[in-house]
Design a protein around this motif. Structure first.
Motif, PDB file in Angstrom:
ATOM      1  N   SER A   1       1.240   5.578   4.571  1.00 34.49           N
ATOM      2  CA  SER A   1       0.112   6.202   5.258  1.00 34.49           C
ATOM      3  C   SER A   1       0.543   7.318   5.942  1.00 34.49           C
ATOM      4  O   SER A   1       1.783   7.954   6.164  1.00 34.49           O
TER       5      SER A   1
ATOM      6  N   ASP B   1       2.520  -5.251   5.588  1.00 35.53           N
ATOM      7  CA  ASP B   1       1.744  -4.017   4.696  1.00 35.53           C
ATOM      8  C   ASP B   1       0.857  -4.271   3.694  1.00 35.53           C
ATOM      9  O   ASP B   1       0.063  -3.427   3.316  1.00 35.53           O
TER      10      ASP B   1
ATOM     11  N   THR C   1      -6.765  -4.747   3.995  1.00 35.86           N
ATOM     12  CA  THR C   1      -6.598  -3.995   2.907  1.00 35.86           C
ATOM     13  C   THR C   1      -7.515  -4.658   1.687  1.00 35.86           C
ATOM     14  O   THR C   1      -7.972  -5.930   1.947  1.00 35.86           O
ATOM     15  N   SER C   2      -8.275  -3.920   0.839  1.00 35.10           N
ATOM     16  CA  SER C   2      -8.926  -4.369  -0.384  1.00 35.10           C
ATOM     17  C   SER C   2      -8.262  -5.365  -1.004  1.00 35.10           C
ATOM     18  O   SER C   2      -8.679  -6.116  -1.717  1.00 35.10           O
ATOM     19  N   TRP C   3      -6.813  -5.174  -1.285  1.00 38.75           N
ATOM     20  CA  TRP C   3      -6.024  -5.919  -2.230  1.00 38.75           C
ATOM     21  C   TRP C   3      -5.913  -7.320  -1.631  1.00 38.75           C
ATOM     22  O   TRP C   3      -6.223  -8.155  -2.307  1.00 38.75           O
ATOM     23  N   TYR C   4      -5.930  -7.533  -0.211  1.00 40.60           N
ATOM     24  CA  TYR C   4      -6.077  -8.816   0.407  1.00 40.60           C
ATOM     25  C   TYR C   4      -7.470  -9.535   0.050  1.00 40.60           C
ATOM     26  O   TYR C   4      -7.458 -10.646  -0.239  1.00 40.60           O
TER      27      TYR C   4
ATOM     28  N   CYS D   1      -4.926  -0.719  11.935  1.00 35.93           N
ATOM     29  CA  CYS D   1      -4.836  -1.199  10.595  1.00 35.93           C
ATOM     30  C   CYS D   1      -5.937  -2.152  10.447  1.00 35.93           C
ATOM     31  O   CYS D   1      -5.649  -3.446  10.947  1.00 35.93           O
TER      32      CYS D   1
ATOM     33  N   LYS E   1      -1.220  -6.727   3.995  1.00 39.92           N
ATOM     34  CA  LYS E   1      -2.454  -7.328   4.286  1.00 39.92           C
ATOM     35  C   LYS E   1      -3.367  -6.296   5.099  1.00 39.92           C
ATOM     36  O   LYS E   1      -4.492  -6.356   5.231  1.00 39.92           O
TER      37      LYS E   1
ATOM     38  N   ALA F   1      -3.872  -2.183   5.665  1.00 39.77           N
ATOM     39  CA  ALA F   1      -3.444  -0.895   5.501  1.00 39.77           C
ATOM     40  C   ALA F   1      -2.966  -0.078   6.729  1.00 39.77           C
ATOM     41  O   ALA F   1      -3.606  -0.063   7.714  1.00 39.77           O
TER      42      ALA F   1
ATOM     43  N   GLU G   1       1.046  -1.307   0.028  1.00 40.12           N
ATOM     44  CA  GLU G   1      -0.072   0.032   0.011  1.00 40.12           C
ATOM     45  C   GLU G   1       1.089   1.432  -0.098  1.00 40.12           C
ATOM     46  O   GLU G   1       1.940   1.222   0.214  1.00 40.12           O
TER      47      GLU G   1
END
Length: 243
Positions: free
Chosen positions: A5, A204, A20-23, A17, A206, A208, A2
Motif C-alpha cells: 500500500s 496482511d 480485504t475482499s480476498w478474505y 486497514c 485479512k 488491506a 495484498e
C-alpha cells in the motif's frame, strides 16, 4: 498477500486497514462448500442410502428366493406356470429354460448392479455429517458478518488490533517476520502494563494496508527482529589435494 500500500503523506497520520475482499471470498467459498457438502450428506441420508438399501434387499430376494422358486418349478415340471406368474408380476423369466439374471434385470430397470446394504448407523452418520456441515456454514457466515466491522489501526505511537487492544510501539520487544513473504503474517510480542508477555498478529491477507502498520511498527521498534532464515545447506567445500 495484498499489493504493497501507499504510505500516508503524514508519517503520523492514522492508518486504517479494513477487511480485504480476498478474505470475504475465501470465507464465502468455505461457507458455500460446507453448505453443499451438508446438503449432499442429507440427500444421502434421506434418499440415497435408503434407496440403495432397498435395492440391495431386492437383489438379495432375487438371488435367493426368486431364483430358488425358478429351480423348484423346473424340478417339479411347472416352469410354464412359473413363467406366466412371473410375467404377470413384471418379473424376468429367463430364456430357453435358463434362469433369469440379476445383471440383466438391473440393467433393464436402470438399477445399480451391485447396490450397497448400508447399516442404520451409516445412514444416521449422513445426518450427523450433514447437520454438522450446515452448522459450520452458518457459523462461518456469522464470523464473516462479525468481521465486517473490524479494523486494524495504527497511530503515531501505537496500533490497535482488530480485537480493540491498544499496543504501544515501545512495548514491543520481538517481531517475527518469517511468514510475512508467503503468508502475509507477522507476530509482535509485547509487554502489558501488568508485565505479562503477549503476542499480537498482523495479517496482511485479512486487512488491506497491514503492511503499512508493520512498516510503521518497525520504524519505531527497538528489539529482536526475526526474519526469514535461509535453511539451504551450505555448498560443499571442494576437496583439497593431498600433499
Amino acid at each position: 498477500m495484498e499489493s504493497p500500500s501507499s504510505p500516508p503523506a503524514d508519517p503520523a497520520a492514522p492508518i486504517v486497514c479494513r477487511v480485504t475482499s480476498w478474505y470475504y471470498r475465501r470465507m464465502g467459498m468455505l461457507a458455500g462448500l460446507m453448505l453443499v457438502f451438508g446438503l449432499v450428506f442429507l440427500y444421502d441420508g434421506v434418499w440415497g442410502y435408503p434407496k440403495s438399501v432397498a435395492l440391495a434387499k431386492k437383489k438379495e430376494w432375487f438371488t435367493t428366493e426368486f431364483l430358488a422358486s425358478f429351480d423348484k418349478a423346473k424340478q417339479e415340471g411347472s416352469l410354464e406356470q412359473w413363467i406366466t406368474d412371473a410375467k404377470a408380476k413384471g418379473l424376468p423369466t429367463g430364456s430357453e429354460g435358463e434362469p433369469p439374471k440379476w445383471v440383466s434385470h438391473a440393467a433393464q430397470n436402470g438399477w445399480d448392479e451391485d447396490p450397497k446394504l448400508y447399516s442404520d448407523r451409516e445412514i444416521a452418520e449422513q445426518f450427523w455429517f450433514g447437520y454438522g456441515c450446515i452448522a459450520g456454514a452458518l457459523i462461518t457466515g456469522v464470523v464473516l458478518l462479525f468481521n465486517r466491522s473490524k479494523t486494524l489501526r495504527a497511530e503515531a505511537d501505537h496500533w490497535t488490533t482488530p480485537e480493540g487492544v491498544k499496543i504501544a510501539f515501545t512495548d514491543v520487544f520481538r517481531i517475527d517476520k518469517r511468514k510475512w513473504e508467503h503468508k502475509g503474517l507477522a507476530y509482535a510480542w509485547h509487554r502489558t502494563q501488568s508485565g505479562a508477555e503477549k503476542r499480537a498478529v498482523i495479517d496482511d491477507l485479512k486487512f488491506a494496508g497491514a503492511d503499512l502498520v508493520l512498516t510503521r511498527l518497525l520504524s519505531r521498534f527497538s528489539g529482536e527482529l526475526i526474519e526469514k532464515v535461509n535453511t539451504a545447506p551450505p555448498e560443499a567445500q571442494a576437496p583439497t589435494n593431498g600433499a
